[in-house]
Design an enzyme around this catalytic site. Structure first.
Site, PDB file in Angstrom:
ATOM      1  N   GLU A  80     -27.494 -58.025   3.462  1.00  0.00           N
ATOM      2  CA  GLU A  80     -27.050 -56.658   3.300  1.00  0.00           C
ATOM      3  C   GLU A  80     -26.573 -56.462   1.860  1.00  0.00           C
ATOM      4  O   GLU A  80     -25.793 -57.244   1.334  1.00  0.00           O
ATOM      5  CB  GLU A  80     -25.898 -56.418   4.288  1.00  0.00           C
ATOM      6  CG  GLU A  80     -25.186 -55.128   4.087  1.00  0.00           C
ATOM      7  CD  GLU A  80     -23.750 -55.195   4.619  1.00  0.00           C
ATOM      8  OE1 GLU A  80     -23.263 -56.281   4.973  1.00  0.00           O
ATOM      9  OE2 GLU A  80     -23.124 -54.131   4.672  1.00  0.00           O
ATOM     10  N   ASP A 110     -21.710 -58.770   5.845  1.00  0.00           N
ATOM     11  CA  ASP A 110     -20.263 -58.929   5.689  1.00  0.00           C
ATOM     12  C   ASP A 110     -19.576 -59.046   7.034  1.00  0.00           C
ATOM     13  O   ASP A 110     -20.096 -58.621   8.057  1.00  0.00           O
ATOM     14  CB  ASP A 110     -19.680 -57.729   4.931  1.00  0.00           C
ATOM     15  CG  ASP A 110     -20.060 -57.782   3.464  1.00  0.00           C
ATOM     16  OD1 ASP A 110     -20.394 -58.889   2.989  1.00  0.00           O
ATOM     17  OD2 ASP A 110     -20.041 -56.723   2.815  1.00  0.00           O
ATOM     18  N   ASP A 125     -17.208 -57.393   8.079  1.00  0.00           N
ATOM     19  CA  ASP A 125     -16.440 -56.181   8.393  1.00  0.00           C
ATOM     20  C   ASP A 125     -17.228 -55.281   9.346  1.00  0.00           C
ATOM     21  O   ASP A 125     -18.284 -55.649   9.836  1.00  0.00           O
ATOM     22  CB  ASP A 125     -16.075 -55.439   7.109  1.00  0.00           C
ATOM     23  CG  ASP A 125     -17.319 -55.049   6.328  1.00  0.00           C
ATOM     24  OD1 ASP A 125     -18.443 -55.224   6.862  1.00  0.00           O
ATOM     25  OD2 ASP A 125     -17.190 -54.580   5.187  1.00  0.00           O
ATOM     26  N   ASP A 181     -18.880 -52.485   8.801  1.00  0.00           N
ATOM     27  CA  ASP A 181     -20.210 -52.112   8.320  1.00  0.00           C
ATOM     28  C   ASP A 181     -21.205 -53.250   8.514  1.00  0.00           C
ATOM     29  O   ASP A 181     -22.357 -53.034   8.895  1.00  0.00           O
ATOM     30  CB  ASP A 181     -20.162 -51.738   6.838  1.00  0.00           C
ATOM     31  CG  ASP A 181     -19.578 -50.343   6.643  1.00  0.00           C
ATOM     32  OD1 ASP A 181     -19.457 -49.619   7.658  1.00  0.00           O
ATOM     33  OD2 ASP A 181     -19.237 -50.005   5.496  1.00  0.00           O
TER      34      ASP A 181
END
Ligand code: 1YM
Length: 642
Positions: A427, A500, A502, A504
């Protein structure tokens, strides 16, 4: 425990040899000695209760995981027969628990055993593989009990009291010298009992886990049987007709089917033989699919929905958006395939086919508005398929004009051997850059993706071909998509999603997994999809090698270990990584990409029903459960590969 004294006759010696064989080679009887085999023990006992329910004598089965992993199963059937068995000269109940493959053979009037685990082995195997087993029977106004240790009778069947009602209760403690673990997984058992309850209309099954202070429990009873099953599977979907279509045939090979169409684009057909989920399908599923295609085409022709010039609808058009459960009972099932979950009995195809031909065409004639709604969906599916084919051809032509058919963004590896090659789908641009520099270019390829991904749950194949995010993934993997996907053509043995840690990152991971699940399912089934696990923290101190931690527990452990070496918390620098982009190429290699040190999570598809439910939930219109799910992390991913 009391000592047992027996005079062993020839029969008894054979019995002991039989159960000894089970203890020597447990895998042959229950598949494995892993937690899976352990669960099998429970299923074997429960199946005897289910058989009793199928015979019409039992309405309730209660399962308990008692403290210390003791299992207790109780039913309210007739109770296992207690009288002396003419052949073994011991009680029938003891015979059932000590003679290998006894079961129905000793029963007499129960007809055939239709339920029964994959290996159909029964109570004596459970007995052989348990430290102790205790069987209590209520029958003819009395309570009887017998006890065993490692399959050997330590207390013969004896009357211990007066009984109201009838039934059988079995308690056992699996042998920890045979099984790798005795820790039953409540969720696995719960799911299986829900399934059995769906498949056995009206039977009430309860399960309770008493191992923890607040017991988990569930109760299942479905008067609707397969209809309830399909409603359950479709609960988060938009239905095209209110109640599932239900067809049934009682006979030599009993068949039961429930069908409901939804607005989704996927096909979900679950098939069962004798209550066993035939994941690999087989002759019953073949018969069903063939007939479905024929009945809808015939109806469309005879009602002029398909004109003379029109081509027939294809099977896949007719199965778009379908949710169906098919359950057949076969006296002597032949199971084939890699996991022995494919029905091989050829006679079943015709039975299912003719039953569906007859019942479904009658249903359609009697319910023309439902027929019309479904056929409209099939026809639009067939148009979409045609459009997808054209888009695909276009994409192929376009690509062949370029020097290579590989996507421009892909930094490929030099090896061409899929077994050793891996592709990281990364990503974001900056992380992609670090990954490209940090990788071992011999076997690691990098494909950067960025931006918001297409929501594949809401798009058809034709949209996906033209999609600039997914097209590179399709081309890089190199094995096609949808029904044309050929897992033997994949260019990389490992397809690794690196995002990641997180929200997202979770989003992109979930979207990619949805895509693989819908359009490259064999890739997941074959175990080729992985999630990279970047570290969350770095602990550093001058003169000490940096330490990376992947979870909060990891961090705590590291603190403790370092404390023992005399390094206190306040001497340590703590860096929390928010994204992959914060790591330089060397760090990324060391922590996340180096096969020697990285942690990869293998994505498995053990549970298609659950996965489908989750994807629907995630991609459906309800926002809140989706957010909740993404934050509490992917449940369908399972453990570490290194
Ligand atoms: C908790 C486990 O085993 N229930 C059970 C087993 C049997 C019967 C009833 C039963 C079967 C028959 C006649 C028959 C079994 N009996 C035999 C055998 N629950 C549990 N409930 N009467 C009762 O099949 O004719 C095997 S299983 F062989 F003894 F008949």
């Amino acid at each position: 425990m009391e000592k047992y004294e027996h005079k062993y006759g020839a029969e008894q010696i054979q019995v002991l040899e039989g159960l000894e064989a089970v203890r020597k080679r447990p895998g042959m009887y229950i598949g494995s000695t892993s937690v899976r085999g352990l669960h099998h023990l429970v299923y074997e006992i429960v199946d005897n209760g289910v058989d009793e329910a199928l015979a019409g004598y039992c309405t309730e089965i209660n399962v308990m995981i008692e403290p210390n992993n003791i299992i207790s199963v109780e039913d309210n059937g007739r109770g296992i027969p207690v009288e002396i068995h003419p052949k073994t000269k011991i009680s029938t109940a003891e015979t059932v628990y000590t003679v290998l493959h006894a079961g129905g053979k000793f029963g007499g009037d129960s007809g055939y055993k239709v339920s029964g685990g994959l290996h159909g082995v029964g109570a004596s195997v459970v007995n052989a593989l348990s430290v102790w087993t205790e069987v209590t029977i209520k029958r003819d106004g009395s309570i009887y009990q017998m006890k065993f240790e490692k399959g050997k009778t330590v207390q013969k069947l004896e009357k211990i009291g007066e009984a109201k009602g009838t039934g059988t209760k079995v308690r056992f403690l699996a042998d920890d010298t045979i099984f790798e673990t005795l820790e039953y997984e409540y969720e696995v058992l719960e799911k299986r009992f829900r399934e059995i309850a769906f498949l056995t209309k009206g039977l009430k099954i309860t399960i309770e886990d008493q191992r923890e202070e607040t017991p988990k429990k569930a109760e299942f009873c479905f008067e609707g049987g397969l209809i309830s099953f399909v409603e359950f599977l479709n609960k988060n979907k938009e239905k095209l007709h209110k109640t599932p279509i239900y067809i049934e045939k009682i006979g030599e090979v009993p068949v039961e089917i429930a069908i409901q169409y939804t607005s989704s684009y996927s096909e979900n057909i679950y098939s069962f033989v004798n209550n066993i989920n035939t994941i690999e399908g087989g002759t019953h599923l073949e018969g069903f699919k063939r007939s479905l295609t024929k009945v809808f085409n015939d109806y469309a022709r005879s009602h002029n929905i398909l004109k003379e010039k029109d081509q027939n609808l294809q099977g896949e058009d007719i199965r778009e958006g379908i949710t169906a459960v098919i359950s057949v009972k076969v006296k002597e099932p032949q199971f084939e395939g890699q996991t022995k979950t494919k029905l091989g009995n050829s006679e079943v195809t015709g039975v299912v086919q003719s039953m569906v031909n007859e019942s479904l065409s009658t249903f359609l004639e009697e319910n023309p508005s439902i027929a019309k709604t479904i056929l409209e969906k099939c026809i639009s599916a067939s148009r979409a398929r045609e459009a997808a084919r054209k888009a695909r051809e276009l994409a192929r032509k376009k690509n062949s004009l370029e020097t290579s058919t590989l996507p421009g963004k892909l930094a490929d590896c030099s090896s061409k051997n899929p077994d050793e090659c891996e592709v990281y789908i990364v990503e974001g641009d900056s992380a992609g850059g670090s990954a490209k520099q940090g990788r071992d270019r011999k076997f690691q390829a990098i494909l950067p993706l960025w931006g918001k991904m297409l929501n594949v749950e809401k798009a058809r194949a034709d949209k996906i071909y033209g999609n600039d995010k997914l097209n590179p993934v399709i081309l890089a993997v190199g094995a096609g998509i949808g029904s044309e996907f050929d897992v033997s053509k994949i260019r990389y043995g490992k397809v690794i999603i690196m995002a990641d840690a997180d929200v997202d990152g979770s989003h992109i991971r979930t979207l990619l997994l949805t895509f693989f699940f819908r359009y490259m399912r064999p890739l997941i089934e074959n175990g080729n999809v992985y999630l990279a696990q970047p570290p969350l923290y770095k602990l550093s101190k001058k003169g000490m090698e940096d330490r990376y931690c992947y979870t909060d527990e990891d961090l705590e452990k590291a603190y403790k270990e370092l404390e023992e070496k005399g390094i206190s918390r306040d001497q340590l620098g703590l860096q929390r990584y928010k994204g992959l982009g914060e790591m330089n190429p060397d760090q990324l290699w060391e922590t996340t990409m180096n096969p020697e040190t990285r942690i990869l999570i293998k994505v498995t598809m053990e549970d298609a029903i659950k996965a489908d439910e989750i994807f629907t939930l995630l991609m459906g219109d309800e926002v809140e459960p989706r957010r909740e799910f993404i934050q509490s992390n992917a449940k369908y991913v399972k453990n570490l590969d290194i």
